[in-house]
Design an enzyme around this catalytic site. Structure first.
Site, PDB file in Angstrom:
ATOM      1  CD  GLU A 185      27.564  40.917  30.920  1.00  8.90           C
ATOM      2  OE1 GLU A 185      27.952  39.762  30.661  1.00  8.90           O
ATOM      3  OE2 GLU A 185      27.964  41.946  30.314  1.00  8.90           O
ATOM      4  CB  THR A 238      31.011  41.916  34.273  1.00 10.73           C
ATOM      5  OG1 THR A 238      31.065  43.289  34.660  1.00 10.73           O
ATOM      6  CG2 THR A 238      29.917  41.707  33.247  1.00 10.73           C
ATOM      7  CE1 TYR A 239      36.702  38.804  40.674  1.00 13.07           C
ATOM      8  CE2 TYR A 239      38.139  39.824  39.059  1.00 13.07           C
ATOM      9  CZ  TYR A 239      37.950  39.227  40.287  1.00 13.07           C
ATOM     10  OH  TYR A 239      39.029  39.043  41.133  1.00 13.07           O
ATOM     11  NE  ARG A 280      41.878  33.146  28.060  1.00 12.90           N
ATOM     12  CZ  ARG A 280      42.353  33.399  26.857  1.00 12.90           C
ATOM     13  NH1 ARG A 280      43.092  32.508  26.235  1.00 12.90           N
ATOM     14  NH2 ARG A 280      42.066  34.535  26.254  1.00 12.90           N
ATOM     15  N   GLY A 281      39.044  34.752  30.910  1.00 13.68           N
ATOM     16  CA  GLY A 281      39.357  36.168  30.967  1.00 13.68           C
ATOM     17  C   GLY A 281      40.145  36.603  29.745  1.00 13.68           C
ATOM     18  CE1 TYR A 298      34.307  34.648  23.080  1.00 12.96           C
ATOM     19  CE2 TYR A 298      34.456  32.552  24.255  1.00 12.96           C
ATOM     20  CZ  TYR A 298      34.657  33.917  24.211  1.00 12.96           C
ATOM     21  OH  TYR A 298      35.198  34.556  25.286  1.00 12.96           O
ATOM     22  CG  HIS A 304      38.050  31.939  22.063  1.00 15.68           C
ATOM     23  ND1 HIS A 304      39.284  32.520  21.879  1.00 15.68           N
ATOM     24  CD2 HIS A 304      37.664  32.256  23.320  1.00 15.68           C
ATOM     25  CE1 HIS A 304      39.636  33.160  22.977  1.00 15.68           C
ATOM     26  NE2 HIS A 304      38.665  33.030  23.864  1.00 15.68           N
ATOM     27  CB  ALA A 360      39.561  28.411  18.396  1.00 19.40           C
TER      28      ALA A 360
END
Length: 287
Positions: free
Chosen positions: A16, A47-48, A107-108, A143, A147, A150
Site C-alpha cells: 500500500e 489510498t484515497y 466506508r471511510g 478487522y 471494527h 461493531a
C-alpha cells in the site's frame, strides 16, 4: 488483471502507498515508486484520503502510473462516505478510461467535526453499487480485532458477510500485531461461510509515533513483546526501525507457515523497509 485471480496459484505479496500531503509535491510518490523497483509485488494499492475530488485525481494518477509505467497491477481505494452516486459513477468512468479494474471499496472514517452527507452508509452499499455500474474487481477491508463501531464480534462478522455477498472478491485486513487475532478472525469468517481470499495486513513499525497513531485510530492490541521492543529502543531510531522490521518479518513467517492467502504490506511510502521485508520473506512467499 483482477487481483482475485492471483490467489489461484500462489500466496500474494502486495503493498500500500498513499498520495503526498497537499503541501508536498507529487513527485515524492514517484520517487517512492522508483525506490520499490525490483521488488515485484503482485499489486500496489493507492489510498484515497482527505481532500475530496482533488485527492481522487491523485489516487487515479498514481494508480495509472503504477500500472502503465511500472507494469504492476494497481488498486484504487474508494471510501464511500460523503460521496453521492454521481461522484462514484464519475470515478468509475475515470478508472475505466485508465484501464484500472481493481477497487478497494471502503466506508471511510467518520469525522465527528464534519457532516457526512452521501449515498453510502455502509461499505456493502458501495460494493453493490460498483458491481451494478461497472465490470470491476472489488476488494474489501476487514478487522481481525473487530471494527470499533461493531457491538460485538458476531455483529462485525455478519456485516462482513453482507459485504462479501454483495460482490467482494477478496479481503485485506486492518493491521495487527498479534497473529492470534488474525487466526481467530479466520475461524469466525469460516463459520459464517466467508470463503474469499484474505490478505493479512502487516505494518512494520519504524517509529513510536506510528504506534501511537494506530492505537488511537484503530484500537489495535499491542502484545507485551511488541511493547517491550518499543520501550527498549525508543531512543535509538535506527535500532527501533530494525527491531520493527524484525517483528514484522516474524509475523509474516508465522502467517506463511499457517498457509495465509497473502500479505499486504503497509509500506508507509518507505522503500527501504519494503526492501528489507522482501529480502527476508520473498522466497517464503514463493515456496
Amino acid at each position: 488483471m483482477r487481483t482475485s485471480e492471483l490467489f489461484k496459484d500462489k500466496k500474494t505479496l502486495s503493498f500500500e502507498v498513499f498520495p503526498p500531503k497537499r503541501t508536498a509535491p507529487m513527485d515524492t510518490i514517484y520517487r517512492t515508486l522508483e525506490g520499490l523497483k525490483g521488488l515485484e509485488p503482485d499489486f500496489i494499492s493507492v489510498t484515497y484520503g482527505a481532500g475530496g475530488s482533488e485527492n481522487s485525481k491523485n489516487t487515479l494518477e498514481i494508480a495509472r502510473a503504477i500500472k502503465s509505467d511500472h507494469g504492476i497491477e494497481s488498486v484504487a481505494h474508494l471510501p464511500g462516505i460523503g460521496l453521492t452516486r454521481g461522484d462514484v459513477l464519475e470515478f468509475l468512468r475515470a478508472l475505466e478510461e485508465a484501464g484500472i479494474e481493481n477497487i478497494l471499496a471502503l466506508r471511510g472514517d467518520l469525522n465527528p467535526d464534519i457532516k457526512q452527507d452521501g449515498d453510502f452508509k455502509y461499505a456493502s452499499d458501495l460494493v453493490e453499487f460498483i458491481n451494478e455500474n461497472g465490470d470491476f474487481n472489488v476488494i474489501g477491508a476487514c478487522y481481525p480485532e473487530v471494527h470499533g463501531e461493531a457491538a460485538s464480534a458476531d455483529e462485525d462478522i455478519r456485516a462482513l458477510k453482507r459485504k462479501v455477498d454483495a460482490g467482494t472478491g477478496h479481503l485485506v485486513t486492518q493491521l495487527f500485531f498479534d497473529n492470534r487475532h488474525f487466526y481467530d478472525f479466520m475461524d469466525r469468517a469460516a463459520a459464517v461461510g466467508i470463503d474469499v481470499p484474505v490478505e493479512a495486513g502487516i505494518m512494520p513499525v519504524t517509529n513510536r509515533k506510528q504506534v501511537e497513531r494506530m492505537v488511537s485510530l484503530c484500537g489495535v492490541d499491542l502484545p507485551e513483546k511488541f511493547v517491550k521492543i518499543m520501550e527498549r529502543y525508543e531512543r535509538d531510531p535506527i535500532a527501533l526501525r530494525d527491531a520493527g522490521i524484525a517483528y514484522a518479518v516474524d509475523q509474516i513467517v508465522d502467517l506463511v507457515t499457517q498457509d495465509v492467502d497473502g500479505v499486504h504490506l503497509y509500506t508507509m511510502n518507505n522503500p527501504y523497509v519494503a526492501h528489507r521485508i522482501c529480502e527476508a520473506v520473498g522466497s517464503l512467499m514463493k515456496a
